[in-house]
Design a protein around this motif. Sequence first.
Motif, mmCIF file in Angstrom:
data_model
loop_
_atom_site.group_PDB
_atom_site.id
_atom_site.type_symbol
_atom_site.label_atom_id
_atom_site.label_comp_id
_atom_site.label_asym_id
_atom_site.label_seq_id
_atom_site.Cartn_x
_atom_site.Cartn_y
_atom_site.Cartn_z
ATOM 1 N N ASN A 32 14.536 126.819 82.393
ATOM 2 C CA ASN A 32 13.959 127.828 81.133
ATOM 3 C C ASN A 32 14.349 128.613 80.188
ATOM 4 N N LEU A 33 15.270 127.935 79.755
ATOM 5 C CA LEU A 33 15.983 128.535 78.967
ATOM 6 C C LEU A 33 15.969 127.514 78.081
ATOM 7 N N PRO A 34 15.816 126.570 76.648
ATOM 8 C CA PRO A 34 15.545 126.012 75.842
ATOM 9 C C PRO A 34 17.376 125.954 75.094
ATOM 10 N N THR A 35 18.019 126.540 75.281
ATOM 11 C CA THR A 35 19.223 126.066 75.056
ATOM 12 C C THR A 35 19.763 125.820 75.746
ATOM 13 N N ALA A 36 20.019 125.394 77.502
ATOM 14 C CA ALA A 36 20.826 125.389 78.175
ATOM 15 C C ALA A 36 21.319 123.913 78.072
ATOM 16 N N LYS A 37 22.132 123.777 78.634
ATOM 17 C CA LYS A 37 22.087 122.160 79.352
ATOM 18 C C LYS A 37 21.312 121.365 80.218
ATOM 19 N N LEU A 38 21.141 119.862 79.838
ATOM 20 C CA LEU A 38 20.538 119.081 80.529
ATOM 21 C C LEU A 38 21.475 119.171 81.541
ATOM 22 N N THR A 39 21.717 118.720 83.535
ATOM 23 C CA THR A 39 22.320 118.360 84.543
ATOM 24 C C THR A 39 21.978 117.234 85.028
ATOM 25 N N VAL A 40 23.437 116.574 85.910
ATOM 26 C CA VAL A 40 23.131 115.322 86.313
ATOM 27 C C VAL A 40 22.859 115.869 87.330
ATOM 28 N N GLU A 41 22.564 116.897 88.202
ATOM 29 C CA GLU A 41 21.751 117.369 89.822
ATOM 30 C C GLU A 41 20.447 117.597 89.361
ATOM 31 N N SER A 42 20.094 117.846 88.139
ATOM 32 C CA SER A 42 18.586 117.959 87.664
ATOM 33 C C SER A 42 17.770 117.004 87.993
ATOM 34 N N VAL A 43 18.373 115.794 87.072
ATOM 35 C CA VAL A 43 17.759 114.291 87.156
ATOM 36 C C VAL A 43 17.999 113.928 88.324
ATOM 37 N N GLU A 44 19.119 114.034 89.590
ATOM 38 C CA GLU A 44 19.207 113.764 90.725
ATOM 39 C C GLU A 44 17.658 114.176 91.932
ATOM 40 N N THR A 45 17.838 115.271 91.658
ATOM 41 C CA THR A 45 16.638 116.145 91.789
ATOM 42 C C THR A 45 14.797 115.497 91.714
ATOM 43 N N VAL A 46 14.565 115.006 90.659
ATOM 44 C CA VAL A 46 13.435 114.451 90.493
ATOM 45 C C VAL A 46 13.323 112.964 90.651
ATOM 46 N N ASN A 47 14.419 112.373 90.824
ATOM 47 C CA ASN A 47 14.692 111.191 90.803
ATOM 48 C C ASN A 47 14.544 111.060 92.510
#
Length: 764
Positions: A732-747
């Motif tokens: 919920n923070l626009p300035t945060a960095k996207l992590t690989v774990e987040s991508v893997e969770t959606v995948n």
Amino acid sequence: MPIPSSIPSSSEFSTSTRKMDGYGEVCLLGDGFDPSGAVRMREDEYDSRSGSDNIDGALSGDDQDANDEQQPKGKKYHRHTPHQIQELEIFFKECPHPDDKQRSELSRRLCLETKQVKFWFQNRRTQMKTQIERHENAILKQENDKLRAENSVMKDAIANPTCNTCGGPSIPGHLSFEEHHLRIENARLREELHRLYTVTNKFLGWPVSSPFGNQGSSPSSDSCLELSVGRSGIGRSSTVSDSMGLGNGHFGAGPAMPISKPEIGVSGNDIPLDRTIYVDFALAAMNELVEMAQTDAPLWIRSRDGGSRETLNLDEYSRTFPSSAGMKHINWTTEATRDSTMVIINSLALVETLMDANRWAEMFPCLIARATTIDVITSGMCGTRNGALQLMHAELRVLSPLVPVRTLKFLRFCRQHADGLWAVVDVSIGEGSDSNTFLGCRRLPSGCVVEDMPNGFSKVTWVEHTEYDETVIHQLYRQLISSGVGFGSQRWLANLQRQCECLAILMSSTIPTEDPAGISPGGRRSMLKLSQRMVDKFCSGLCSSSLHKWDKLVVGNISEDVKVMARKSINEPGEPPGIVLSAATSVWMPVTQQRLFAFLQDDRLRSEWDILSNSRPMLEMVRISKGQDADNRVSLLRANPMNANESTMFILQETWTDISGSLVVYAPVDTASVSLMMRGGDSAYVSLLPSGFAILPNATNNDKDASMKSGMNSGHDNGCLLTVAFQILVNNLPTAKLTVESVETVNNLIFCTIRKIKTALQVS
């Protein structure tokens, strides 16, 4: 008059609206068009009434007299079940006038009395008759308004006569001597322009006659371009004869077309020389479209399934249009289809929709990612779209991340061939200075012919002819795209038919101030607008266009068939702030489109695939129908909490299905937003992150199902392509960095959902 129905219960509330704010008027109707012109199909009568409420012993339909107001108060109302209504509607489509034997069979099968079946059909026939009469009255009113407008134009022309020589007032006393000579000099310069046009045509190898008529003709004829003479192909002269119509001679020589914008030239009738090529190119395309629309075999080959869709015979096309065929790209694939159907819209309204870029995009929301008008070369004549020519840009899409968006720059030309008979044609033009440079695809003369029918419908014949670079399309979709399922005429007509049916229903009925379900008419409009925005966001997450910017992500351990995109949401209305992740993929499913759609849209089976619902049972609180098919609807679902620690979860869902495909889109909505929406508040700021499924039929283009299809008559009916997509707020923070774990969770969420669907359907 039909028997008045009882007040619907909360589970059968009325589902029609007078208008969709920002949707009905913008999407379908032209300026000044009377909304009552649409066929008055009352959805609340179809779903909750539709002959389902009958009074014992009362007359109804064609047999009811004026004494129905004195019916005894003790009569009981009988409400049919949804199953009974559905069966009666299906039988009514086949036989509106059943005999005694058929009524007895229906009453036995549906556990109804014979007189109940009789009264239901009488009510239903009366409803249909009333709807047709209202629409015919609306058409007569439009014709009357049109005649009044033409009469006003002629009165103005009589009141302000002009000189045939110089174009000025016909009364010399109104002009000074110097001004009169200036106008004569202007007429001489116009003649010089005509001669320059002739020289240009000779240089380009085109007909040498001036499009402005003979030099001795009047300025009124000079300012017009006769559309009865053009070219069937580049460099090929032909004349469209009176027999060019669809079997009835409607495509004869029509009225002349003004070829300029009013602000160009001294008298408003000149067009720059570099634009005359566009005019001539559009004429050639119109001639080709008309000929392709009215020619049958051997130019067109009908599909083997007995449907109305036809495929172009490329060899015959090369012989019929040698100039156009000779300009085709050598290494590109050609797709060309033709189809026709009846649509609940009149020709004027449809033409206005097609000639307005915004309305066109809203009429085909799942097909058009973006549409803009670059330039208006001609705006039409006498306040109509007859002769209108525009330069446009569009981005077309198939709802799958494996098919890239098609970018087109094209001319759109509209012409009225007869009263109630219009044609609209598109033809691509090159990018930049090179007229043969196209961005991955080229639209050859394509478009539609629209003819008004006496019953308030229009017969639309659609021709779609495109060549494209096949190498950029995933192997899974290549055969489907080349066959025309993705971008062909059948999909355009199916979308048009569904949207027009939806708008006719939503705009034809009077909505009560408050219905038993607790949602007001304003609440319905708010819910429909929110659902429309939800579907738009879902489609943009599947196929990113220049209108919706996403950053494509490449993660090493994620399959190439999964398209992952992200964007930062900062003060975006209707979207939560933070980093939004979109992931989508497409897979082949060895089940039919109908079976897969029925499973996904059934709220009773939702727990078998929806991981986010935590196996909680779903209850449909609100249903707003968007078509005669019960599956085309917007629903508000509620997941009841399993214990006191859980909160109530609401899900907004839209579903539709037709011959071109199916869609199931949903998004969770918080309790405060639901309360606001039910009261009719502005839903523009309700946060949504949609997810869902898109289904395409007839998926026969992958090799791994070849063994399954052996021994079957056709593999076309034994598989479909399923696209699964999720949009999730990962931070919920626009300035945060996207992590690989987040991508893997959606995948993992995507493939877990696909695995659950296959398990529930018992397929691998």
